[in-house]
Design a protein around this motif. Structure first.
Motif, PDB file in Angstrom:
ATOM      1  N   PRO A 126      53.071  52.401  25.908  1.00 37.78           N
ATOM      2  CA  PRO A 126      54.510  52.562  25.654  1.00 37.78           C
ATOM      3  C   PRO A 126      55.375  52.135  26.838  1.00 37.78           C
ATOM      4  O   PRO A 126      55.127  52.527  27.977  1.00 37.78           O
ATOM      5  CB  PRO A 126      54.653  54.066  25.388  1.00 37.78           C
ATOM      6  CG  PRO A 126      53.310  54.493  24.903  1.00 37.78           C
ATOM      7  CD  PRO A 126      52.329  53.661  25.687  1.00 37.78           C
ATOM      8  N   THR A 127      56.361  51.313  26.552  1.00 34.64           N
ATOM      9  CA  THR A 127      57.324  50.868  27.571  1.00 34.64           C
ATOM     10  C   THR A 127      58.734  50.914  26.980  1.00 34.64           C
ATOM     11  O   THR A 127      59.372  49.869  26.807  1.00 34.64           O
ATOM     12  CB  THR A 127      56.998  49.443  28.055  1.00 34.64           C
ATOM     13  OG1 THR A 127      56.930  48.571  26.904  1.00 34.64           O
ATOM     14  CG2 THR A 127      55.679  49.391  28.813  1.00 34.64           C
ATOM     15  N   PRO A 128      59.237  52.102  26.665  1.00 34.26           N
ATOM     16  CA  PRO A 128      60.577  52.185  26.086  1.00 34.26           C
ATOM     17  C   PRO A 128      61.650  51.815  27.099  1.00 34.26           C
ATOM     18  O   PRO A 128      61.456  51.962  28.304  1.00 34.26           O
ATOM     19  CB  PRO A 128      60.685  53.655  25.672  1.00 34.26           C
ATOM     20  CG  PRO A 128      59.782  54.374  26.624  1.00 34.26           C
ATOM     21  CD  PRO A 128      58.629  53.436  26.870  1.00 34.26           C
ATOM     22  N   VAL A 129      62.781  51.343  26.593  1.00 32.29           N
ATOM     23  CA  VAL A 129      63.922  50.985  27.427  1.00 32.29           C
ATOM     24  C   VAL A 129      65.154  51.720  26.896  1.00 32.29           C
ATOM     25  O   VAL A 129      65.495  51.601  25.718  1.00 32.29           O
ATOM     26  CB  VAL A 129      64.166  49.465  27.418  1.00 32.29           C
ATOM     27  CG1 VAL A 129      65.426  49.122  28.221  1.00 32.29           C
ATOM     28  CG2 VAL A 129      62.967  48.718  27.969  1.00 32.29           C
ATOM     29  N   GLY A 130      65.806  52.488  27.759  1.00 36.08           N
ATOM     30  CA  GLY A 130      67.013  53.195  27.353  1.00 36.08           C
ATOM     31  C   GLY A 130      66.727  54.607  26.889  1.00 36.08           C
ATOM     32  O   GLY A 130      65.581  54.961  26.565  1.00 36.08           O
ATOM     33  N   PRO A 131      67.749  55.439  26.832  1.00 37.16           N
ATOM     34  CA  PRO A 131      67.561  56.869  26.553  1.00 37.16           C
ATOM     35  C   PRO A 131      67.032  57.171  25.158  1.00 37.16           C
ATOM     36  O   PRO A 131      66.365  58.185  24.966  1.00 37.16           O
ATOM     37  CB  PRO A 131      68.960  57.459  26.765  1.00 37.16           C
ATOM     38  CG  PRO A 131      69.898  56.305  26.622  1.00 37.16           C
ATOM     39  CD  PRO A 131      69.158  55.117  27.149  1.00 37.16           C
ATOM     40  N   TYR A 132      67.310  56.331  24.179  1.00 34.41           N
ATOM     41  CA  TYR A 132      66.807  56.590  22.830  1.00 34.41           C
ATOM     42  C   TYR A 132      65.278  56.553  22.810  1.00 34.41           C
ATOM     43  O   TYR A 132      64.620  57.538  22.460  1.00 34.41           O
ATOM     44  CB  TYR A 132      67.388  55.581  21.845  1.00 34.41           C
ATOM     45  CG  TYR A 132      66.826  55.700  20.443  1.00 34.41           C
ATOM     46  CD1 TYR A 132      67.002  56.858  19.703  1.00 34.41           C
ATOM     47  CD2 TYR A 132      66.132  54.640  19.864  1.00 34.41           C
ATOM     48  CE1 TYR A 132      66.491  56.977  18.410  1.00 34.41           C
ATOM     49  CE2 TYR A 132      65.622  54.741  18.580  1.00 34.41           C
ATOM     50  CZ  TYR A 132      65.790  55.909  17.864  1.00 34.41           C
ATOM     51  OH  TYR A 132      65.275  56.014  16.595  1.00 34.41           O
ATOM     52  N   GLY A 133      64.711  55.420  23.193  1.00 34.85           N
ATOM     53  CA  GLY A 133      63.263  55.298  23.208  1.00 34.85           C
ATOM     54  C   GLY A 133      62.611  56.223  24.219  1.00 34.85           C
ATOM     55  O   GLY A 133      61.534  56.790  23.964  1.00 34.85           O
ATOM     56  N   GLU A 134      63.241  56.393  25.373  1.00 36.04           N
ATOM     57  CA  GLU A 134      62.674  57.251  26.419  1.00 36.04           C
ATOM     58  C   GLU A 134      62.639  58.712  25.983  1.00 36.04           C
ATOM     59  O   GLU A 134      61.677  59.431  26.271  1.00 36.04           O
ATOM     60  CB  GLU A 134      63.479  57.089  27.708  1.00 36.04           C
ATOM     61  CG  GLU A 134      63.302  55.722  28.352  1.00 36.04           C
ATOM     62  CD  GLU A 134      64.324  55.461  29.452  1.00 36.04           C
ATOM     63  OE1 GLU A 134      65.159  56.359  29.706  1.00 36.04           O
ATOM     64  OE2 GLU A 134      64.288  54.368  30.041  1.00 36.04           O
ATOM     65  N   SER A 135      63.678  59.166  25.284  1.00 40.15           N
ATOM     66  CA  SER A 135      63.691  60.550  24.817  1.00 40.15           C
ATOM     67  C   SER A 135      62.655  60.779  23.726  1.00 40.15           C
ATOM     68  O   SER A 135      62.056  61.855  23.634  1.00 40.15           O
ATOM     69  CB  SER A 135      65.089  60.929  24.304  1.00 40.15           C
ATOM     70  OG  SER A 135      65.461  60.137  23.188  1.00 40.15           O
ATOM     71  N   LYS A 136      62.399  59.755  22.920  1.00 37.98           N
ATOM     72  CA  LYS A 136      61.396  59.871  21.864  1.00 37.98           C
ATOM     73  C   LYS A 136      59.982  59.883  22.447  1.00 37.98           C
ATOM     74  O   LYS A 136      59.128  60.665  21.993  1.00 37.98           O
ATOM     75  CB  LYS A 136      61.556  58.731  20.863  1.00 37.98           C
ATOM     76  CG  LYS A 136      62.764  58.850  19.944  1.00 37.98           C
ATOM     77  CD  LYS A 136      62.576  59.952  18.903  1.00 37.98           C
ATOM     78  CE  LYS A 136      63.639  59.896  17.825  1.00 37.98           C
ATOM     79  NZ  LYS A 136      63.444  60.905  16.764  1.00 37.98           N
ATOM     80  N   ILE A 137      59.712  59.030  23.428  1.00 38.59           N
ATOM     81  CA  ILE A 137      58.360  59.021  24.005  1.00 38.59           C
ATOM     82  C   ILE A 137      58.121  60.308  24.784  1.00 38.59           C
ATOM     83  O   ILE A 137      56.990  60.813  24.835  1.00 38.59           O
ATOM     84  CB  ILE A 137      58.134  57.781  24.899  1.00 38.59           C
ATOM     85  CG1 ILE A 137      56.624  57.566  25.143  1.00 38.59           C
ATOM     86  CG2 ILE A 137      58.837  57.894  26.229  1.00 38.59           C
ATOM     87  CD1 ILE A 137      55.834  57.245  23.905  1.00 38.59           C
ATOM     88  N   LYS A 138      59.153  60.855  25.374  1.00 42.79           N
ATOM     89  CA  LYS A 138      58.995  62.139  26.068  1.00 42.79           C
ATOM     90  C   LYS A 138      58.645  63.235  25.060  1.00 42.79           C
ATOM     91  O   LYS A 138      57.816  64.112  25.351  1.00 42.79           O
ATOM     92  CB  LYS A 138      60.281  62.498  26.819  1.00 42.79           C
ATOM     93  CG  LYS A 138      60.129  63.713  27.729  1.00 42.79           C
ATOM     94  CD  LYS A 138      61.380  63.934  28.578  1.00 42.79           C
ATOM     95  CE  LYS A 138      61.192  65.154  29.491  1.00 42.79           C
ATOM     96  NZ  LYS A 138      62.399  65.374  30.341  1.00 42.79           N
ATOM     97  N   ALA A 139      59.245  63.188  23.888  1.00 40.92           N
ATOM     98  CA  ALA A 139      58.903  64.143  22.832  1.00 40.92           C
ATOM     99  C   ALA A 139      57.463  63.935  22.362  1.00 40.92           C
ATOM    100  O   ALA A 139      56.721  64.902  22.152  1.00 40.92           O
ATOM    101  CB  ALA A 139      59.874  63.997  21.661  1.00 40.92           C
ATOM    102  N   GLU A 140      57.059  62.680  22.191  1.00 39.12           N
ATOM    103  CA  GLU A 140      55.674  62.384  21.813  1.00 39.12           C
ATOM    104  C   GLU A 140      54.700  62.953  22.845  1.00 39.12           C
ATOM    105  O   GLU A 140      53.686  63.575  22.503  1.00 39.12           O
ATOM    106  CB  GLU A 140      55.457  60.877  21.692  1.00 39.12           C
ATOM    107  CG  GLU A 140      56.139  60.218  20.516  1.00 39.12           C
ATOM    108  CD  GLU A 140      55.748  58.756  20.401  1.00 39.12           C
ATOM    109  OE1 GLU A 140      54.693  58.371  20.966  1.00 39.12           O
ATOM    110  OE2 GLU A 140      56.477  57.983  19.746  1.00 39.12           O
TER     111      GLU A 140
END
Length: 333
Positions: A126-140
Motif C-alpha cells: 500500500p502506498t496511499p497519497v493524501g488523507p483519504y487513502g491514508e486514513s483508510k489504510i490506517k483503519a485497515e
C-alpha cells in the motif's frame, strides 16, 4: 441473519438495504437515526455504549468521509471519521460474541493513488497519497493488528482467519468507483455534460479504468455474509474496464443521444483544470485525474473466493441502470 449497517442512509447503504432486507433483519447505525424502509431500527453512535443494541450476527461498516474532489476538507476530518469510527465499531465487534462477520468498506485508494503497472491486485504494497487513502489504510492496519496480529508484519497484508478469534471472520473490501441508482459521484458530471448537449473535451486522454456496479457489490456482500469465505482483503470491480470516452458513449446510448467527443490537446485541458482548482469549479486537477487516469483493478480474488467465473452484471449494463436512475430523478424534479 441480523445485520448492522453503519452509514445506512448513504448511497451504498440504501442499495444494500434493498438487496438484503428480504432475507435478513437490517439494523442501521448513523449520525442521525431517522426511520428507513427495510430497516428494523436505526441507532446513533452513542447507542454503542448504552446497552440498547440488539444481538447482531454481522456488521457492514460503510460510514466514512468520502473523497473531497474540491479539496475543502481538513485532513484531520478524514482520520477522525475514516479511522476513528472504524476503530470504534471494530472494537465493539470484537467484544460482542454474537457478531461473527465484519465487512469494512475501504477503497482501492488505500492501496494506490495510481496504478503503476497494468492491473492492481491485493498483493501490492500500500502506498496511499493524501488523507483519504491514508486514513483508510490506517483503519485497515488497525483491523489487522487487532484481529490477526501475527500477520500484521506482512507487508502484503495477506491475513487469513484469526488465531485469536477463530469464530469471527473479517473482510476488508477495496472497491473502485461505485455506480448505480442514487450515485452522486463523478458519473453525475459526465451525465450533466451529455444531457446538456455539451461536447466532451477530454477525448485525447486514452485511459482505462475499472468501475464497480452496486448490483455486483450487493451480490458479493450477500456471498460474504452467507458463505464460508476466508478472511482477508478483497478488491471489488466489474469485469470490464472502460475508458472515459467509452463511458461517454454508453451514457449517450442510454439517453438516445449522439456522442460529441473533442480531442483537445492534453496540456491545454490540464491548464484549464488548474484554473478550475483555483476558482473551485467542477473541473479541478483532482477530478481531472480521476476522469483520465488509468486505474484497472483485478477482481479475480473475490470471484475465486465466491466460486464464480463472472460478475452477474456487466459494466455496460450497470452503467445503463445508473443512467436510468439519473433520468428518473430528472423526471421527478
Amino acid at each position: 441473519m441480523k445485520i448492522l449497517i453503519t452509514g445506512v442512509h448513504g448511497f451504498v447503504g440504501s442499495n444494500l438495504v434493498r438487496s438484503l432486507a428480504g432475507e435478513h433483519r437490517i439494523y442501521g447505525l448513523d449520525i442521525v437515526a431517522p426511520e428507513k424502509e427495510g430497516v428494523v431500527n436505526t441507532f446513533s453512535w452513542d447507542d454503542l455504549d448504552n446497552g440498547v443494541m440488539p444481538p447482531i450476527d454481522a456488521i457492514i461498516h460503510l460510514a466514512g468521509k468520502t473523497h473531497d474532489t474540491r479539496n475543502k476538507s481538513a485532513a484531520d476530518i478524514y482520520f477522525k471519521v475514516n479511522t476513528g469510527l472504524t476503530q470504534r465499531i471494530f472494537d465493539w465487534y470484537l467484544q460482542n460474541p454474537s457478531a461473527k462477520k465484519f465487512i469494512f468498506f475501504s477503497t482501492v485508494k488505500s492501496a494506490a493513488d495510481y496504478v503503476s503497472g497494468d492491473i492492481l491486485t491485493e498483493e501490492c504494497v500500500p502506498t496511499p497519497v493524501g488523507p483519504y487513502g491514508e486514513s483508510k489504510i490506517k483503519a485497515e492496519n488497525y483491523i489487522i493488528s487487532c484481529y490477526a496480529p501475527e500477520a500484521f508484519e506482512n507487508p502484503f497484508h495477506a491475513f487469513g482467519n484469526s488465531v485469536l478469534f477463530p469464530e469471527k471472520q473479517v473482510y476488508i473490501m477495496r472497491p473502485c468507483m461505485i455506480h448505480g441508482p442514487g450515485n452522486k459521484g463523478n458519473l453525475n458530471l459526465l451525465y450533466e455534460v451529455v444531457s446538456k448537449g455539451l461536447p466532451w473535451p477530454l477525448g485525447a486522454f486514452k485511459n482505462r479504468r475499472s468501475l464497480t456496479s452496486v448490483s455486483n457489490l450487493c451480490m458479493v456482500i450477500e456471498g460474504l455474509l452467507t458463505r464460508q469465505v476466508e478472511s482477508g482483503i478483497y478488491n471489488m470491480a466489474d469485469d470490464e474496464a472502460l475508458s472515459t470516452n467509452e463511458l461517454i458513449e454508453v451514457i449517450c446510448e442510454a439517453m438516445g443521444k449522439k456522442a460529441h467527443i473533442w480531442h483537445i490537446q492534453r496540456g491545454l485541458m490540464n491548464g484549464c483544470a488548474k484554473i478550475g482548482g483555483w476558482l473551485h469549479l467542477p473541473l479541478n486537477p483532482l477530478r481531472m485525474q480521476k476522469l483520465t487516469e488509468n486505474y484497472v483493478v483485478s477482481n479475480s480474488k473475490i470471484k475465486k473466493a465466491l466460486g464464480i467465473e463472472r460478475m452477474p452484471v456487466s459494466a455496460k449494463d450497470g452503467l445503463f441502470a445508473t443512467i436510468e436512475s439519473f433520468k428518473s430523478q430528472e423526471r421527478k424534479s
